[in-house]
Structures are given as structure tokens and as C-alpha cells.
Scaffold this active site. Structure first.
Site, PDB file in Angstrom:
ATOM      1  N   TYR A  97     -71.625 -10.014 -11.680  1.00 53.88           N
ATOM      2  CA  TYR A  97     -71.301  -8.997 -10.611  1.00 53.88           C
ATOM      3  C   TYR A  97     -72.714  -8.496 -10.392  1.00 53.88           C
ATOM      4  O   TYR A  97     -73.299  -8.582  -9.161  1.00 53.88           O
ATOM      5  CB  TYR A  97     -70.344  -8.025 -10.637  1.00 53.88           C
ATOM      6  CG  TYR A  97     -70.193  -7.094  -9.421  1.00 53.88           C
ATOM      7  CD1 TYR A  97     -69.547  -7.607  -8.229  1.00 53.88           C
ATOM      8  CD2 TYR A  97     -70.596  -5.777  -9.542  1.00 53.88           C
ATOM      9  CE1 TYR A  97     -69.314  -6.777  -7.367  1.00 53.88           C
ATOM     10  CE2 TYR A  97     -70.649  -5.032  -8.264  1.00 53.88           C
ATOM     11  CZ  TYR A  97     -69.858  -5.724  -7.059  1.00 53.88           C
ATOM     12  OH  TYR A  97     -69.786  -4.866  -6.090  1.00 53.88           O
ATOM     13  N   SER A 139     -74.439  -2.555  -3.361  1.00 56.08           N
ATOM     14  CA  SER A 139     -73.686  -1.908  -4.347  1.00 56.08           C
ATOM     15  C   SER A 139     -74.741  -1.060  -5.160  1.00 56.08           C
ATOM     16  O   SER A 139     -76.059  -1.645  -5.310  1.00 56.08           O
ATOM     17  CB  SER A 139     -73.000  -2.526  -5.293  1.00 56.08           C
ATOM     18  OG  SER A 139     -72.533  -2.024  -6.430  1.00 56.08           O
TER      19      SER A 139
HETATM   20  N1  LIG Z   1     -65.142  -0.901  -4.269  1.00 55.57           N
HETATM   21  C1  LIG Z   1     -66.116  -0.439  -5.016  1.00 55.57           C
HETATM   22  O1  LIG Z   1     -66.358   0.263  -5.896  1.00 55.57           O
HETATM   23  C2  LIG Z   1     -67.627  -1.011  -4.444  1.00 55.57           C
HETATM   24  C3  LIG Z   1     -68.721  -0.344  -4.726  1.00 55.57           C
HETATM   25  C4  LIG Z   1     -69.853  -0.895  -4.304  1.00 55.57           C
HETATM   26  C5  LIG Z   1     -69.996  -2.221  -3.426  1.00 55.57           C
HETATM   27  N2  LIG Z   1     -68.745  -2.770  -3.143  1.00 55.57           N
HETATM   28  C6  LIG Z   1     -68.764  -4.019  -2.360  1.00 55.57           C
HETATM   29  O2  LIG Z   1     -68.117  -3.580  -1.093  1.00 55.57           O
HETATM   30  C7  LIG Z   1     -67.464  -4.850  -0.440  1.00 55.57           C
HETATM   31  C8  LIG Z   1     -66.143  -4.769  -0.092  1.00 55.57           C
HETATM   32  O3  LIG Z   1     -65.412  -4.363  -1.284  1.00 55.57           O
HETATM   33  P1  LIG Z   1     -63.931  -3.592  -1.272  1.00 55.57           P
HETATM   34  O4  LIG Z   1     -64.241  -2.480  -2.317  1.00 55.57           O
HETATM   35  O5  LIG Z   1     -63.799  -3.187   0.104  1.00 55.57           O
HETATM   36  O6  LIG Z   1     -62.915  -4.733  -1.974  1.00 55.57           O
HETATM   37  P2  LIG Z   1     -61.601  -5.469  -1.284  1.00 55.57           P
HETATM   38  O7  LIG Z   1     -60.740  -4.199  -0.915  1.00 55.57           O
HETATM   39  O8  LIG Z   1     -61.116  -6.139  -2.314  1.00 55.57           O
HETATM   40  O9  LIG Z   1     -62.276  -6.068  -0.104  1.00 55.57           O
HETATM   41  C9  LIG Z   1     -62.983  -7.273  -0.475  1.00 55.57           C
HETATM   42  C10 LIG Z   1     -62.840  -7.944   1.015  1.00 55.57           C
HETATM   43  O10 LIG Z   1     -63.777  -9.115   0.826  1.00 55.57           O
HETATM   44  C11 LIG Z   1     -62.781 -10.651   1.428  1.00 55.57           C
HETATM   45  N3  LIG Z   1     -63.249 -11.464   0.577  1.00 55.57           N
HETATM   46  C12 LIG Z   1     -63.494 -11.605  -0.769  1.00 55.57           C
HETATM   47  N4  LIG Z   1     -63.538 -12.855  -1.177  1.00 55.57           N
HETATM   48  C13 LIG Z   1     -63.789 -13.481  -0.073  1.00 55.57           C
HETATM   49  C14 LIG Z   1     -64.359 -14.923   0.483  1.00 55.57           C
HETATM   50  N5  LIG Z   1     -64.534 -15.967  -0.374  1.00 55.57           N
HETATM   51  N6  LIG Z   1     -64.309 -15.116   1.653  1.00 55.57           N
HETATM   52  C15 LIG Z   1     -64.112 -14.384   2.665  1.00 55.57           C
HETATM   53  N7  LIG Z   1     -63.632 -13.228   2.512  1.00 55.57           N
HETATM   54  C16 LIG Z   1     -63.724 -12.685   1.039  1.00 55.57           C
HETATM   55  C17 LIG Z   1     -61.589  -9.915   1.057  1.00 55.57           C
HETATM   56  O11 LIG Z   1     -60.670 -10.492   1.823  1.00 55.57           O
HETATM   57  P3  LIG Z   1     -59.770 -11.872   1.548  1.00 55.57           P
HETATM   58  O12 LIG Z   1     -59.165 -11.521   0.172  1.00 55.57           O
HETATM   59  O13 LIG Z   1     -58.459 -11.604   2.553  1.00 55.57           O
HETATM   60  O14 LIG Z   1     -60.368 -13.013   1.857  1.00 55.57           O
HETATM   61  C18 LIG Z   1     -61.450  -8.481   1.572  1.00 55.57           C
HETATM   62  O15 LIG Z   1     -61.264  -8.474   2.817  1.00 55.57           O
HETATM   63  C19 LIG Z   1     -67.910  -6.034  -1.659  1.00 55.57           C
HETATM   64  O16 LIG Z   1     -69.094  -6.642  -1.169  1.00 55.57           O
HETATM   65  C20 LIG Z   1     -68.038  -5.320  -2.882  1.00 55.57           C
HETATM   66  O17 LIG Z   1     -69.031  -5.701  -3.863  1.00 55.57           O
HETATM   67  C21 LIG Z   1     -67.527  -2.144  -3.453  1.00 55.57           C
END
Ligand SMILES: NC(=O)c1ccc[n+]([C@@H]2O[C@H](COP(=O)([O-])OP(=O)(O)OC[C@H]3O[C@@H](n4cnc5c(N)ncnc54)[C@H](OP(=O)(O)O)[C@@H]3O)[C@@H](O)[C@H]2O)c1
Length: 258
Positions: free
Chosen positions: A149, A136
């Protein structure tokens, strides 16, 4: 032979979009997360395999890797994407949350990488293997209202960069992906979307998935998406940390929900 990709956090958001994009490009995806119903629905749509695992649990990750490697002794790609938010400053955030977010966002990727390394090493001599860490912009800027975070993402970026250096010339390439604001379930961007200026910088999961595929195909070690304005924010943090701290500190006083 079909190339095998293990994608963590595939049940929604960036992971789900990445699984779709990889499948369209001929990869077979092993979809990892905790929500079985979501993984089953995606697997039947794209023809992938599912694995239930909490990546914040080291023993569970080792068991997951053993199951995957039994079916697929050669793994061509690992996408360490599973992650969670952690809002609140270091003064107010729950201490359990501070510990938990480090296990999921940082250590989860370390454990998945170590446990799946035999499969990635098996792919290295014949065409090479890839590890993608979805970090991120928060890995480069210490944003006070989400302190834990940001700390977990700083640790994940350090892991990703040092892993890349350790694996240099090994046939396994490491790619760090640094997205800015992405509208997803876990990271809803309501407040950002309300800002006339900032809403222009909110992207979709599919944009990050495209960046991941481009990084793999072009051998890019670090990708910021979108490049503008986030690259400039990273530069500001490096050259004027006091100014950035003053700005993000002011945000912390405005509210914990940022
Ligand atoms: N959205 C943003 O603004 C943003 C920006 C920069 C970076 N990111 C990064 O991108 C990545 C994906 O995030 P996203 O935005 O796509 O959010 P999201 O839609 O909430 O997806 C998060 C995913 O991680 C899984 N997860 C969470 N905790 C887990 C655990 N303990 N074990 C296994 N799986 C787990 C969730 O699945 P389950 O709940 O089914 O386990 C879900 O599939 C993250 O690393 C986040 O930090 C996001």
C-alpha cells in the site's frame, strides 16, 4: 455553464463526501466506481451521473473516458480518489495483491488522467482545470505492515508531483491531498481508535472533502490533513529515515493487521 467534475471512488468514503461537497458548491459530478447500487443512490440524492468502471483495468478506463467526453467535451475537475488497502509486509503479502494495488491506487489515476486529458485541456483556457490526487501520508512514510500500500502511494505521489511540474503554466493545476487516518468502509480504523493517543488523529471523510475544495479554490499544490502530526512524520522520514524504519519495523513484528 455548470462545471463538470469526474470523481473516482465515489461510491463510499472520501469520494462520496467529496461529491456531496462539490455538488453543494454548484459542480455537476460524474460518479465513478464499481458498485452500481451505491452510485445510483448517491446520484439520485445529489443529482449526479454514474459511470461503472474498474480503474485498475486500462481498457475500461479508456471506454469510460470516451463515454464521459462524448457527453462532456469540457471537464473542469478530475478527482483521482479510487483506492484500496493492501495489508501485509512485502514478505507475506500475496503477490497478486501487490500487483493489483499498484494498478488501482497508482496506475488507475495515471490512466484516468491521460484518458480525460482532452476534456481538461478544453477547460484550461477558459477558467482553468484541476486534477486532484487523493494520495496518503503513506506516500511519504514506508509503513512495513502495509508495504505494498505504501509503495503504491509513494508511486502515486511521485506521479502527482511530476504531473504538476509537467503541467505548470498549462492552465491545469494538480493538487496532491495526503490524508492521515480517516474512518471509512475500506479503511476501518478500529485499532487506531482503541489507542488513547492515536484516536485524536482520526478524521472523517468530510474533512478530506473540505481540504480538497480548499486546495482547488486556493491553488494549493500539496495538502496534508490533518497537518499535525503527519507533517512532522514526513519530516522525520526525510531527516531520520533509520529511526522511522526502526519504529515501523517494530510495528511489523507486532502484527500484520495494523
Ligand atoms: N481512509 C483512510 O484512512 C485513507 C487515508 C489516506 C488516503 N486514503 C485514500 O483515500 C482514497 C479513498 O479511500 P476511502 O478511505 O474513502 O475508502 P473507501 O470508503 O473504501 O472508498 C474507496 C472507493 O474506491 C472505489 N474503488 C476501489 N477499488 C476500485 C476500482 N478497482 N475501480 C474503481 N473504484 C474502486 C470504491 O468503490 P467500489 O468498491 O464501488 O468500486 C470506493 O468508492 C483511497 O485512494 C485511499 O487510499 C484513505
Amino acid at each position: 455553464m455548470q462545471r463538470i467534475a469526474v470523481v473516482t471512488g465515489a461510491s463510499s468514503g472520501i469520494g462520496e463526501a467529496t461529491a456531496h461537497t462539490l455538488t453543494k458548491r454548484g459542480w455537476r459530478c460524474v460518479l465513478v466506481a464499481r458498485r452500481e447500487d451505491r452510485l445510483r443512490a448517491l446520484a439520485s440524492e445529489i443529482g449526479g451521473e454514474i459511470e461503472l468502471c474498474d480503474v485498475g483495468d486500462r481498457a475500461a478506463v479508456e471506454a469510460l473516458a470516451a463515454r464521459v467526453l462524448e457527453r462532456h467535451p469540457v471537464v473542469h475537475l478530475l478527482v483521482n480518489n479510487a483506492g484500496m488497502p493492501a495489508r501485509g509486509t512485502f514478505l507475506k503479502a500475496d503477490l497478486d495483491l501487490i500487483e493489483h494495488v499498484m494498478r488501482v491506487n497508482y496506475l488507475g489515476g495515471v490512466w484516468c488522467t491521460r484518458a480525460l486529458m482532452p476534456g481538461l485541456e478544453a477547460a484550461a483556457p477558459a477558467g482553468g482545470a484541476h486534477i486532484v490526487n487523493v494520495v496518503s501520508v503513506a506516500g511519504t512514510v514506508s509503513f512495513a505492515p502495509a508495504g505494498a500500500y505504501a509503495a503504491s502511494k509513494h508511486a502515486q505521489l511521485a506521479f502527482s508531483r511530476s504531473l504538476g511540474a509537467a503541467l505548470r503554466d498549462s492552465g491545469i493545476q494538480v493538487h496532491s491531498i495526503l490524508p492521515g487516518f480517516v474512518e471509512t468502509e475500506g479503511f476501518p480504523q478500529k485499532q487506531v481508535l482503541r489507542s488513547r493517543l492515536l484516536r485524536h488523529f482520526v478524521i472523517e471523510s468530510g474533512d478530506v472533502a473540505d481540504t480538497i475544495v480548499r486546495a482547488i479554490e486556493k491553488g494549493k499544490s500539496e495538502s496534508i490533513v490533518p497537518w499535525f502530526p503527519y507533517r512532522l512524520v514526513g519530516i522525520a522520514q526525510a531527516v531520520a529515515p533509520g529511526l522511522v524504519a526502526r519504529f515501523t519495523g517494530m510495528s511489523a513484528h507486532r502484527g500484520e493487521s495494523v
